[in-house]
Write a protein that holds these residues in place. Structure first.
Motif, mmCIF file in Angstrom:
data_model
loop_
_atom_site.group_PDB
_atom_site.id
_atom_site.type_symbol
_atom_site.label_atom_id
_atom_site.label_comp_id
_atom_site.label_asym_id
_atom_site.label_seq_id
_atom_site.Cartn_x
_atom_site.Cartn_y
_atom_site.Cartn_z
ATOM 1 N N LYS A 54 0.838 -1.125 0.042
ATOM 2 C CA LYS A 54 -0.110 -0.057 -0.140
ATOM 3 C C LYS A 54 0.960 1.226 -0.015
ATOM 4 N N GLU A 55 2.100 1.057 0.573
ATOM 5 C CA GLU A 55 2.848 2.488 0.708
ATOM 6 C C GLU A 55 3.221 3.054 -0.470
ATOM 7 N N ILE A 56 3.290 2.379 -1.713
ATOM 8 C CA ILE A 56 3.616 2.772 -2.969
ATOM 9 C C ILE A 56 2.828 3.836 -3.461
ATOM 10 N N PHE A 57 1.605 4.017 -3.015
ATOM 11 C CA PHE A 57 0.515 5.044 -3.449
ATOM 12 C C PHE A 57 1.395 6.273 -3.310
ATOM 13 N N LEU A 58 2.384 6.829 -2.645
ATOM 14 C CA LEU A 58 2.954 8.045 -2.393
ATOM 15 C C LEU A 58 3.792 8.061 -3.921
ATOM 16 N N ARG A 59 4.690 6.903 -3.958
ATOM 17 C CA ARG A 59 5.356 6.838 -5.143
ATOM 18 C C ARG A 59 4.684 7.008 -6.312
ATOM 19 N N GLU A 60 3.658 6.685 -6.541
ATOM 20 C CA GLU A 60 2.834 6.736 -7.967
ATOM 21 C C GLU A 60 2.212 8.241 -8.109
ATOM 22 N N ILE A 61 1.983 8.837 -7.045
ATOM 23 C CA ILE A 61 1.226 10.347 -6.980
ATOM 24 C C ILE A 61 2.397 11.120 -7.158
ATOM 25 N N ILE A 62 3.682 10.874 -6.617
ATOM 26 C CA ILE A 62 4.626 11.827 -7.087
ATOM 27 C C ILE A 62 5.208 11.571 -8.354
ATOM 28 N N SER A 63 5.358 10.460 -8.899
ATOM 29 C CA SER A 63 5.656 10.076 -10.173
ATOM 30 C C SER A 63 4.693 10.834 -11.217
ATOM 31 N N ASN A 64 3.372 10.789 -11.105
ATOM 32 C CA ASN A 64 2.465 11.614 -11.787
ATOM 33 C C ASN A 64 2.878 13.045 -11.821
ATOM 34 N N ALA A 65 3.166 13.695 -10.652
ATOM 35 C CA ALA A 65 3.421 14.944 -10.650
ATOM 36 C C ALA A 65 4.925 15.333 -11.208
ATOM 37 N N SER A 66 5.847 14.296 -11.263
ATOM 38 C CA SER A 66 6.829 14.491 -11.957
ATOM 39 C C SER A 66 6.671 14.815 -13.186
ATOM 40 N N ASP B 47 18.444 0.182 -13.032
ATOM 41 C CA ASP B 47 17.575 1.217 -13.304
ATOM 42 C C ASP B 47 17.147 1.117 -14.963
ATOM 43 N N SER B 48 16.108 0.618 -15.302
ATOM 44 C CA SER B 48 15.685 0.420 -16.773
ATOM 45 C C SER B 48 14.363 1.360 -17.044
ATOM 46 N N GLU B 49 14.650 1.985 -18.297
ATOM 47 C CA GLU B 49 13.341 2.690 -18.968
ATOM 48 C C GLU B 49 12.546 1.589 -19.373
ATOM 49 N N ASP B 50 12.891 0.339 -19.584
ATOM 50 C CA ASP B 50 11.985 -0.699 -20.322
ATOM 51 C C ASP B 50 10.872 -1.252 -19.161
ATOM 52 N N LEU B 51 10.868 -0.934 -18.072
ATOM 53 C CA LEU B 51 10.153 -1.695 -17.197
ATOM 54 C C LEU B 51 9.126 -0.610 -16.508
ATOM 55 N N SER B 52 7.694 -1.070 -16.299
ATOM 56 C CA SER B 52 6.639 -0.317 -15.913
ATOM 57 C C SER B 52 6.682 -0.252 -14.583
ATOM 58 N N LEU B 53 6.425 0.956 -13.869
ATOM 59 C CA LEU B 53 6.483 1.018 -12.344
ATOM 60 C C LEU B 53 5.136 0.114 -11.818
ATOM 61 N N ASN B 54 4.153 -0.218 -12.679
ATOM 62 C CA ASN B 54 2.938 -0.830 -12.285
ATOM 63 C C ASN B 54 2.988 -2.135 -12.546
ATOM 64 N N ILE B 55 4.004 -2.813 -11.658
ATOM 65 C CA ILE B 55 4.319 -4.230 -11.934
ATOM 66 C C ILE B 55 4.359 -5.214 -10.381
ATOM 67 N N SER B 56 3.752 -6.020 -10.465
ATOM 68 C CA SER B 56 3.803 -6.739 -9.168
ATOM 69 C C SER B 56 4.981 -7.726 -9.045
ATOM 70 N N ARG B 57 5.398 -8.301 -8.093
ATOM 71 C CA ARG B 57 6.610 -9.309 -8.041
ATOM 72 C C ARG B 57 6.228 -10.523 -8.924
ATOM 73 N N GLU B 58 4.825 -10.812 -8.892
ATOM 74 C CA GLU B 58 4.541 -12.075 -9.716
ATOM 75 C C GLU B 58 4.917 -11.912 -11.069
ATOM 76 N N MET B 59 4.365 -10.630 -11.496
ATOM 77 C CA MET B 59 4.467 -10.054 -12.985
ATOM 78 C C MET B 59 6.240 -9.914 -13.268
ATOM 79 N N LEU B 60 6.822 -9.727 -12.221
ATOM 80 C CA LEU B 60 8.334 -9.446 -12.525
ATOM 81 C C LEU B 60 9.114 -10.853 -13.150
ATOM 82 N N GLN B 61 8.577 -11.822 -12.480
ATOM 83 C CA GLN B 61 8.888 -13.270 -12.563
ATOM 84 C C GLN B 61 9.042 -13.779 -14.131
#
Length: 629
Positions: free
Chosen positions: A25-37, A331-345
């Motif tokens: 849940k804590e990554i909500f702040l990361r997402e909102i800050i990324s949109n602001a950026s 650090d990769s530009e090819d990866l999406s922020l919106n990705i779960s650990r299961e999707m990473l695998q």
């Protein structure tokens, strides 16, 4: 305000995104800050060709405000803002990305790192909020708009008042429950730590008013609490700089601060890769393992970023187990922020990155081995076990990748050498790699077989770790040369004439040796005369694939129970030692004494081989009786 419904199966899709796409849940702040950026980046891009923007690169910022009394967190930016239609399209359609549209419509923006291209990050706010309000005013517009939603069925859009262009995202936090303490996000410390953890390398300053203690001027010893604006993020990632721009001290300080080590690393790998897998990496090889490295509690993995924003703190998929000691980040530009650990695998791009990361690490270790042997040997003492484990794990699947990184102690030089160095020193015609196993180097040197092998000027690899023999068994051969255990019954450097002589000696003493075998019992498969022991009277050899050390290791593993592995033992008697004549004499004159001697010799051979005596009481009795005669 106009009430509207979401345009994409709102409740079901919203529940899916909030509860499945994001792991914490804590990554909500990361997402909102990324949109602001992203909003700041868009206006900055416009400022490059539009002087009316009137802002320099240092004027853009993201502000966080906390209102504990009203349970509000506000993230504001002075970026591009949104019109009413953009507000409706971007926030009213789940999975619609205004950032992606921006890059698609502006070819010149290809080099601008727009983070939020997946279009669902904004909705992570509903993981912690029961109501989200967005106030926005597009750059160049006099009108501002408000968007509100409780995250269930729809949203409302209307006019509002707002000073200046940009966007405010106002999140009303849910009430605390037994399982979730949402109030922690209203703490200054929590916000600071989340920004540091996830958004430390956002290029724009993230600011917040914080309370600090300052001395009262003119009044010694007195302090007052004041509020001042502080920047929470570092902004420029060290790994995005050119290597020539970063000093060794900066690399080392970053490592010690980020990965909690008190020593400088043994090596630094700073790379930028483009192609099928595009990424930047900053990797560190530690000097020593952490205290829990060889325990179940240790977690391998590299930090994984997307455009400077942390995706996960421990991405285990980026490191093979045998390089699990490596610390660092990718650090990769090819990866999406919106990705779960299961999707990473299952992410194919991540797998490509992992392959190149593995090659970089191996190359760095090879370079250290070649150019700084002393440093590599220190590294190997700390992490050699992990490399050896990688050789025999998964049935030797990775042995060819790792074999040239392994070191073994040489009996010739009494130092660590590679297998390549061992083979380079062999004389012409030598086609074997000889080794011996034992608890310590000194105990190996005491082996009768070791003494005999040294008389033949053989260089012997001395293996003292319990897994060493599994490594050489898995390797099987190196550079076309087979590994040979000098304590195995097959080890024989005798000439053809000597072999015939010992064969005749065993045939002539067949009945004697059978009598001795019966006295010792099933503990040995046979008793033989040998000419391989130099001055030693007796020794134990093994037949087959299970050596004495392998027997000890396998039987010490958890879950063995009563299913013990047994090495096939051979009791070898030195045919050139006076004890051989004594045994022949006893066979003719005193078979009872011969039985006692046979048992005693077997016990002595066990002790020499580092094996416990099955019946120490009987052993003591036999010794005392012999001494009393």
């Amino acid at each position: 305000m106009k009430k509207r419904k979401f345009k994409s199966e709102s409740k079901r899709l919203m529940d899916l995104m909030i509860n499945s796409i994001y792991t914490h849940k804590e990554i909500f702040l990361r997402e909102i800050i990324s949109n602001a950026s992203d909003a700041l980046d868009k206006l900055y891009f416009r400022s490059l060709t539009d002087s009316s923007v009137g802002l320099g690169s240092d004027d853009f910022k993201i502000r966080i405000e906390i209102d504990k009394d009203n349970r509000l967190i506000t993230v504001s930016d002075n970026g591009i803002g949104m019109s009413e239609d953009e507000l409706d399209n971007n926030l009213g359609t789940i999975a619609r990305s205004g950032s992606l549209d921006f890059k698609t419509e502006n070819d010149d923006a290809a080099d601008i790192d727009i983070i939020g291209q997946f279009g669902v990050g904004f909705y992570s706010a509903f993981m912690v909020s029961d109501k989200v309000t967005v106030k926005t005013r597009a750059f160049g517009s006099d009108k501002a708009y408000i968007w509100e939603s409780d995250g269930i069925e729809g949203y409302r859009i209307g006019d509002c008042e707002k000073d200046g262009f940009g966007t405010d995202v106002i999140m009303h936090l849910k009430e605390d429950t037994d399982d979730e303490k949402y109030s922690e996000y209203l703490e200054e410390y929590t916000i600071r730590s989340l920004v540091k953890k996830y958004s430390d390398y956002i290029r724009h300053p993230i600011v917040m008013d914080v309370t600090v203690s300052k001395p009262v001027e003119g009044e010694e010893g007195k302090y007052d609490y004041v509020t001042e604006e502080q920047t929470l993020n570092s902004r420029i990632p060290i790994w995005k700089k050119n290597r020539s721009e970063v000093t060794d001290e900066e690399y080392n300080n970053f490592y010690k601060e980020k990965f909690f080590d008190f020593e400088d690393p043994a090596a630094v790998i700073h790379s930028s890769v483009e192609g099928n897998a595009t990424y930047k990496a900053l990797l560190y090889i530690p000097k020593r393992p952490p205290f829990n490295y060889y325990s179940k509690e240790y977690e391998k993995g590299l930090q994984l970023y997307s455009k400077g924003v942390l995706i996960t703190d421990k991405c285990s998929e980026l490191l093979p187990d045998y390089f699990s000691f490596v610390k660092g980040l990718v650090d990769s530009e090819d990866l999406s922020l919106n990705i779960s650990r299961e999707m990473l695998q299952h992410d194919s791009q991540l797998k490509l990155i992992a392959k190149t990361v593995e090659k970089k690490i191996k190359s760095e270790l090879e370079k250290m081995l070649k150019n700084d042997r002393e440093k590599y040997e220190e590294f190997f003492k700390s992490f050699g076990a992990q490399l050896k484990f990688g050789c025999y794990d998964t049935y030797g699947l990775n042995k060819d990748k790792l074999v040239d990184l392994l070191l073994f102690t040489s009996s010739d030089e009494d130092k660590l050498i590679t297998l390549s160095e061992y083979c380079d020193a062999l004389k012409e015609g030598d086609d074997k790699i000889y080794y011996a196993c034992g608890e310590t180097l000194d105990k190996i040197r005491m082996l009768p077989q070791f003494d005999a092998a040294k008389t033949k000027n053989l260089n012997i690899l001395m293996l003292t770790e319990y897994y060493d023999e599994f490594v050489v068994k898995t390797l099987g051969e190196y550079s076309g040369r087979q590994f040979v255990n000098i304590c195995n019954e097959d080890f024989d450097l005798s000439s053809e004439e000597e072999k015939k002589e010992i064969e005749k000696a065993n045939e002539d003493a067949k009945d004697l040796l059978e009598e001795m075998k019966n006295a010792v019992g099933d503990a040995v498969s046979s008793v033989r005369f040998t000419n391989k022991l130099a001055n030693h009277p007796v020794s134990l050899a093994t037949e087959g694939q299970i050596s004495l050390d392998m027997e000890k290791t396998l039987n010490s593993m958890p879950g063995t129970g009563d299913n013990k592995v047994k090495a096939k033992l051979v009791l070898e008697i030195n045919c050139n030692h006076p004890i051989a004549e004594k045994l022949k004499s006893l066979y003719e004159s005193d078979k009872d004494m011969l039985k006692d001697y046979s048992k005693l010799l077997f016990s002595e051979a066990c002790l020499i081989a580092g094996r416990s005596v099955d019946d120490p009481v009987e052993h003591s009795r036999l010794v005392c009786e012999l001494m009393s005669k």
